[in-house]
Motif scaffolding. Structure first.
Motif, PDB file in Angstrom:
ATOM      1  N   TYR A  56       0.815  -1.192  -0.211  1.00 28.65           N
ATOM      2  CA  TYR A  56       0.053   0.080  -0.250  1.00 28.65           C
ATOM      3  C   TYR A  56       0.870   1.130   0.105  1.00 28.65           C
ATOM      4  O   TYR A  56       1.683   1.426   0.852  1.00 28.65           O
ATOM      5  N   TYR A  57       0.735   2.221  -0.918  1.00 27.85           N
ATOM      6  CA  TYR A  57       1.418   3.296  -0.883  1.00 27.85           C
ATOM      7  C   TYR A  57       1.021   4.708  -0.778  1.00 27.85           C
ATOM      8  O   TYR A  57      -0.234   4.948  -1.356  1.00 27.85           O
ATOM      9  N   GLU A  71     -13.309   9.677  -2.657  1.00 24.16           N
ATOM     10  CA  GLU A  71     -14.234   9.216  -3.939  1.00 24.16           C
ATOM     11  C   GLU A  71     -14.181   7.561  -3.844  1.00 24.16           C
ATOM     12  O   GLU A  71     -13.001   7.066  -3.195  1.00 24.16           O
ATOM     13  N   PRO A  72     -14.789   6.797  -4.538  1.00 28.68           N
ATOM     14  CA  PRO A  72     -14.880   5.475  -4.325  1.00 28.68           C
ATOM     15  C   PRO A  72     -13.478   4.858  -5.054  1.00 28.68           C
ATOM     16  O   PRO A  72     -13.039   5.618  -6.079  1.00 28.68           O
ATOM     17  N   GLY A  73     -12.958   3.756  -4.689  1.00 24.96           N
ATOM     18  CA  GLY A  73     -11.918   3.176  -5.331  1.00 24.96           C
ATOM     19  C   GLY A  73     -10.444   4.029  -4.852  1.00 24.96           C
ATOM     20  O   GLY A  73      -9.576   3.703  -5.694  1.00 24.96           O
ATOM     21  N   VAL A  74     -10.358   4.683  -4.057  1.00 27.95           N
ATOM     22  CA  VAL A  74      -8.950   5.494  -3.751  1.00 27.95           C
ATOM     23  C   VAL A  74      -8.177   4.748  -2.610  1.00 27.95           C
ATOM     24  O   VAL A  74      -7.271   5.263  -2.433  1.00 27.95           O
ATOM     25  N   GLY A  75      -8.774   3.519  -2.249  1.00 23.40           N
ATOM     26  CA  GLY A  75      -7.874   2.783  -1.398  1.00 23.40           C
ATOM     27  C   GLY A  75      -8.208   3.236   0.164  1.00 23.40           C
ATOM     28  O   GLY A  75      -7.374   2.790   0.719  1.00 23.40           O
ATOM     29  N   LYS A  76      -9.406   3.190   0.529  1.00 21.03           N
ATOM     30  CA  LYS A  76      -9.854   3.367   1.864  1.00 21.03           C
ATOM     31  C   LYS A  76      -9.916   2.044   2.840  1.00 21.03           C
ATOM     32  O   LYS A  76      -9.267   1.893   3.492  1.00 21.03           O
ATOM     33  N   THR A  77     -10.643   1.196   2.001  1.00 21.84           N
ATOM     34  CA  THR A  77     -10.738   0.047   2.555  1.00 21.84           C
ATOM     35  C   THR A  77      -9.533  -0.841   2.780  1.00 21.84           C
ATOM     36  O   THR A  77      -8.969  -1.595   3.621  1.00 21.84           O
ATOM     37  N   GLU A  78      -8.417  -0.745   1.568  1.00 21.37           N
ATOM     38  CA  GLU A  78      -7.382  -1.316   1.471  1.00 21.37           C
ATOM     39  C   GLU A  78      -6.404  -0.926   2.562  1.00 21.37           C
ATOM     40  O   GLU A  78      -5.699  -1.767   2.994  1.00 21.37           O
ATOM     41  N   GLU A 113     -17.768   2.494   4.869  1.00 22.61           N
ATOM     42  CA  GLU A 113     -18.839   3.072   4.320  1.00 22.61           C
ATOM     43  C   GLU A 113     -19.946   3.358   5.126  1.00 22.61           C
ATOM     44  O   GLU A 113     -21.183   3.287   4.981  1.00 22.61           O
ATOM     45  N   ASN A 169     -17.680   7.181   1.692  1.00 19.76           N
ATOM     46  CA  ASN A 169     -17.862   7.770   0.066  1.00 19.76           C
ATOM     47  C   ASN A 169     -18.509   9.085   0.131  1.00 19.76           C
ATOM     48  O   ASN A 169     -18.570   9.588  -1.088  1.00 19.76           O
ATOM     49  N   ILE A 179       1.795   1.819  -7.540  1.00 19.74           N
ATOM     50  CA  ILE A 179       0.410   1.125  -7.365  1.00 19.74           C
ATOM     51  C   ILE A 179       0.406   0.106  -8.295  1.00 19.74           C
ATOM     52  O   ILE A 179       0.344  -1.201  -8.146  1.00 19.74           O
ATOM     53  N   ALA A 213      -9.176   1.252  -7.926  1.00 19.15           N
ATOM     54  CA  ALA A 213      -9.587  -0.051  -8.559  1.00 19.15           C
ATOM     55  C   ALA A 213      -9.811  -0.224 -10.108  1.00 19.15           C
ATOM     56  O   ALA A 213      -9.435  -1.075 -10.615  1.00 19.15           O
ATOM     57  N   LEU A 220      -6.450  -0.563 -11.959  1.00 25.23           N
ATOM     58  CA  LEU A 220      -6.017  -1.775 -11.875  1.00 25.23           C
ATOM     59  C   LEU A 220      -6.573  -2.882 -12.618  1.00 25.23           C
ATOM     60  O   LEU A 220      -5.985  -3.776 -13.163  1.00 25.23           O
TER      61      LEU A 220
HETATM   62  N1  ATP Z   1      -2.291   3.508  -2.172  1.00 24.97           N
HETATM   63  C1  ATP Z   1      -2.551   2.469  -2.763  1.00 24.97           C
HETATM   64  N2  ATP Z   1      -1.955   1.499  -2.738  1.00 24.97           N
HETATM   65  C2  ATP Z   1      -2.021   0.219  -3.448  1.00 24.97           C
HETATM   66  N3  ATP Z   1      -3.215  -0.036  -3.683  1.00 24.97           N
HETATM   67  C3  ATP Z   1      -4.246   0.778  -3.814  1.00 24.97           C
HETATM   68  C4  ATP Z   1      -4.095   1.883  -3.256  1.00 24.97           C
HETATM   69  N4  ATP Z   1      -5.166   2.717  -3.277  1.00 24.97           N
HETATM   70  C5  ATP Z   1      -6.017   1.679  -3.945  1.00 24.97           C
HETATM   71  N5  ATP Z   1      -5.315   0.791  -4.222  1.00 24.97           N
HETATM   72  C6  ATP Z   1      -6.135  -0.594  -4.988  1.00 24.97           C
HETATM   73  O1  ATP Z   1      -7.398  -0.062  -5.217  1.00 24.97           O
HETATM   74  C7  ATP Z   1      -8.157  -1.017  -5.055  1.00 24.97           C
HETATM   75  C8  ATP Z   1      -9.449  -0.259  -4.610  1.00 24.97           C
HETATM   76  O2  ATP Z   1      -9.173   0.175  -3.294  1.00 24.97           O
HETATM   77  P1  ATP Z   1     -10.442   0.027  -1.945  1.00 24.97           P
HETATM   78  O3  ATP Z   1     -11.447  -1.084  -2.325  1.00 24.97           O
HETATM   79  O4  ATP Z   1      -9.770   0.024  -0.771  1.00 24.97           O
HETATM   80  O5  ATP Z   1     -11.022   1.529  -2.397  1.00 24.97           O
HETATM   81  P2  ATP Z   1     -12.357   2.184  -1.578  1.00 24.97           P
HETATM   82  O6  ATP Z   1     -11.666   3.604  -1.306  1.00 24.97           O
HETATM   83  O7  ATP Z   1     -12.314   1.529  -0.258  1.00 24.97           O
HETATM   84  O8  ATP Z   1     -13.275   2.164  -2.587  1.00 24.97           O
HETATM   85  P3  ATP Z   1     -14.922   2.010  -2.114  1.00 24.97           P
HETATM   86  O9  ATP Z   1     -15.338   3.537  -1.604  1.00 24.97           O
HETATM   87  O10 ATP Z   1     -15.519   1.843  -3.284  1.00 24.97           O
HETATM   88  O11 ATP Z   1     -14.765   1.258  -1.126  1.00 24.97           O
HETATM   89  C9  ATP Z   1      -7.784  -2.197  -4.224  1.00 24.97           C
HETATM   90  O12 ATP Z   1      -7.902  -3.145  -4.950  1.00 24.97           O
HETATM   91  C10 ATP Z   1      -6.523  -1.671  -3.846  1.00 24.97           C
HETATM   92  O13 ATP Z   1      -5.595  -2.859  -3.935  1.00 24.97           O
END
Ligand code: ATP
Ligand code: MG
Lengths: 296, 403
Positions: free
Chosen positions: A19-20, A44-51, A137, A179, A208, A243, A246
């Protein structure tokens, strides 16, 4: 595993888990660990919050307990529930048609309690097992639940009327995400550290992509990140996040591509957008996003 | 150890935080006493050496949505830019040597050294070495001078040796630049006369030292020049300057064998003692005339000063920004860091801080040695460790030891 003792150490620790992030998010994480305060992540969605929460738990060697919020989420799903079936069975085995007070008290003991994520987290901590509690969320849950959460976050204990109060000396490391489909109540945010996760810079995203799409051609990876960066400057109903980058990268690797061209972008556009309006808009923009100016 | 940090955080910094919170409240931020105490705890953890980190830290604690974030940044830039944390510090702090001019400075070896307080000596037990290495230069006694001077010399030599050792291992690894060797050869009729090696990113360190010798700094300036005098012998590319109202190169004077003579030449070289310090102008001058762009990737710039700037507001920040961009590492050594009440965000310092890579104390042998370690440590490791160093320095000033 040892706790990181500086912002650098946090950056490094997360990077080891793939995770970067920059020092801004790392600062939030560092303070959350050190001050024992919950960390509220918006973006925003998919910016890596959950990760982030997942990697954090893994690198800290803590169990991750995740509460996925949704509309209608209630206390019995989030905190605890009595195991009625087991209670009934137990009373019947005792054989009394009309059980006495003692028998009734028995079936409201710990072994009849089903811990849901929030109670689970507190119980784990009280038994010395440190956890990362991800409340994911939160914006999807009802405000009623928020009010409950507010209480929980202030003293980290749960009162079960039939049993008493369950608390712990240590507090779990709590990560909340939203989100931003609606504003979370200020009172909750005030209890938390706050960080807004932005889309990554092209350079960061390249890191990433390289890590998450192994074997990707370097030129292709650069093309993708540059392209995404331009794309995100425009107004879409749903802008693609990391996301999507990727997904797209992986699709292009499967297609054995080593760079982007208009044709392959058109072929794979469904990786980036799902709704028609955005797709139409995207079609018109492709040439512009592909424009010259490579990432160094 | 905790005690001095605690004191550090209380007092003026707390007051500044209160004022800042007040300002945020006026703009509808909700700041509770809890927030404030978290801020103070966090400062203790993160330190104050990096302005960016300090901002990120406060953001994390005091902001609660994206819209607030933008407003917060404006308040922060505005408030912490000009806020002299020590309100009572309008006048430069007094040192033994005040602003009496060259005559006084010249006689520091004979006069000032004697005026050290005796009570300080009495607290000294067995470890005389340790005492000397932790004693403030401005409080040394004449009979200690020789020993301390020889220690300074030893450190300079050691540093020089370490730097060359590093250099040798770099040399071994360097690569032949075939194309440039051939091109050079063409100028000599096509024969390759001498191989040209590819420049390495981390080549020979080019050290530039800018030493403040205005009144408030003279004792410390004296000792740092002594250090440079020895360093120059083992690391000849070292370039030294002194500044007060303007900048004067002094490497040629330091080439004198005897430091006493060198020091007198430095004093006679036109440094203006009576005026205040114009750092902005001095630093611009350095940047324009002396900092060679070609050396940027291996340049280490060291400023030794207490940060009391009498120049036009903002000039010094601009100059530091330029210098910071054109060197590999930018150090600031500040004698005032000996006091645990000192906050680096005072008038002049506040402009320089954001551009520094290292902000270290310099007021005794111990701090000089720490600086040497940092310098020879090379790489960019610990680039941001200023916060820790600062906190530790404050402790060291108090306790004398760090772990
Ligand atoms: N900074 C990061 N370093 C490595 N991987 C990342 C990073 N940011 C996002 N990703 C990758 O992007 C994908 C989406 O991340 P994640 O599901 O955590 O987003 P989210 O912000 O939780 O989105 P949502 O709001 O839709 O739940 C994951 O598969 C993750 O591996
Ligand atoms: Mg998520």
């Amino acid at each position: 595993m040892t706790e990181p003792d500086s912002v650098e150490a946090v950056i490094q620790m997360l990077a080891q888990g793939g995770y970067y992030c920059d020092d801004d998010l790392a600062m939030g994480v560092f303070l959350a660990i050190k001050l024992g305060k919950p960390l509220f992540l918006e973006g925003e969605p998919g910016v890596g919050k959950t990760e982030m929460a997942k990697v954090l738990a893994q690198r800290l060697g803590r169990r991750l307990i995740r509460l996925q919020c949704y509309e209608g989420l209630d206390i019995s799903t989030a905190v605890y529930e009595w195991n009625y079936a087991k209670q009934l069975l137990s009373l019947r085995l005792a054989g009394d048609a009309a059980p006495g007070r003692e028998a009734l008290e028995d079936v409201f003991g710990p072994e009849f309690l089903l811990s849901r994520p929030l109670l689970d987290a507190i119980r784990s901590e009280s038994q010395g097992q440190r956890v990362v509690l991800l409340i994911d969320e939160l914006d999807r849950a009802d405000e009623e639940f928020e009010a409950f959460l507010l209480e929980l976050l202030s003293d980290f204990q749960v009162t079960i009327p039939e049993m008493g109060t369950v608390g712990s000396d240590t507090v779990p490391l709590v990560i909340l995400t939203s989100n931003r489909t609606r504003e979370i109540h200020d009172a909750i945010k005030r209890r938390c550290l706050y960080h807004w996760i932005d889309y990554p810079s092209p350079e960061k995203e390249l890191q990433i992509v390289r890590a998450k799409a192994p074997g990707i051609d370097e030129r292709l990876a650069r093309d993708i990140c540059q392209f995404m960066n331009r794309l995100r400057q425009d107004d879409y109903l749903k802008r693609p996040g990391v996301a999507e980058s990727l997904d797209w990268a992986q699709a292009l690797v499967l297609l054995h591509r080593d760079h982007l061209d208009p044709e392959v972008v058109r072929q794979t556009k469904s990786c980036l957008f799902k709704n028609r309006q955005d797709l139409r808009r995207f079609q018109d923009g492709i040439a512009g996003y592909l424009g010259a100016g490579a990432l160094e | 150890m905790k005690g001095s940090r605690q004191r550090l955080l209380q007092g003026s910094l707390t007051q500044a935080m209160l004022a800042f919170a007040q300002r945020l409240r006026a703009d509808k931020f909700i700041i509770t006493p809890n927030h404030l105490s978290d801020c103070l705890r966090a400062m203790d953890l993160v330190g104050m050496a990096s302005r960016r980190r300090f901002r990120l830290m406060l953001e994390s604690l005091l902001v609660s949505n994206q819209e607030e974030l933008f407003r917060f940044r404006e308040h922060f830039a505005d408030f912490w830019q000009d806020q002299p944390l020590l309100a009572q510090d309008d006048a430069p702090p007094k040192t033994l040597l005040s602003r009496e001019g060259p005559a006084a400075a010249r006689s520091i070896t004979s006069v000032q050294m004697e005026s050290a307080q005796d009570d300080q000596r009495e607290t000294i037990g067995a470890g005389l070495e340790i005492v000397k290495s932790s004693m403030d230069f401005s409080k040394l006694r004449l009979e200690d001078l020789e020993q301390v001077q020889s220690q300074v010399l030893r450190m300079a030599r050691k540093l020089g040796k370490r730097l060359s050792r590093r250099q040798r291992s770099v040399k071994r690894a360097r690569k032949l630049d075939v194309r440039r060797s051939l091109r050079r050869g063409l100028q000599h009729g096509g024969e390759i006369v001498a191989p040209v090696f590819r420049a390495r990113r981390q080549g020979r360190l080019q050290i530039y030292a800018l030493v403040d010798i205005s009144g408030s700094m003279a004792v410390y300036g004296y000792f740092f020049l002594l250090f440079l005098h020895s360093l120059q012998k083992v690391w000849p590319s070292t370039q030294s300057y002194v500044f007060s109202t303007h900048l004067t190169p002094v490497s040629q004077h330091l080439a004198e064998n005897d430091f006493g003579r060198a020091w007198n030449l430095v004093l006679a070289s036109g440094a203006n003692w009576s005026g205040g310090t114009d750092m902005g102008e001095s630093f611009f001058d350095f940047y324009r005339k002396h900092l060679r762009p070609a050396s940027a990737s291996r340049a280490v710039v060291i400023v030794v000063s207490d940060g009391w700037d009498r120049g036009a507001a903002g000039r010094m920040g601009e100059a530091m920004d330029l210098i910071g961009q054109h060197c590999r590492r930018l150090y600031w050594l500040n004698p005032l860091l000996s006091s645990d009440k000192y906050e680096p965000i005072c008038q002049g310092m506040s402009q320089a801080l954001p551009h520094l890579d290292y902000f270290l104390p310099f007021y005794n042998l111990k701090t000089l040695e720490d600086f040497c370690h940092s310098l020879e440590g090379g790489g960019d490791l610990g680039r941001w460790s200023g916060s820790r160093i600062w906190a530790e320095a404050c402790e060291a000033g108090q306790a004398g030891t760090t772990t």
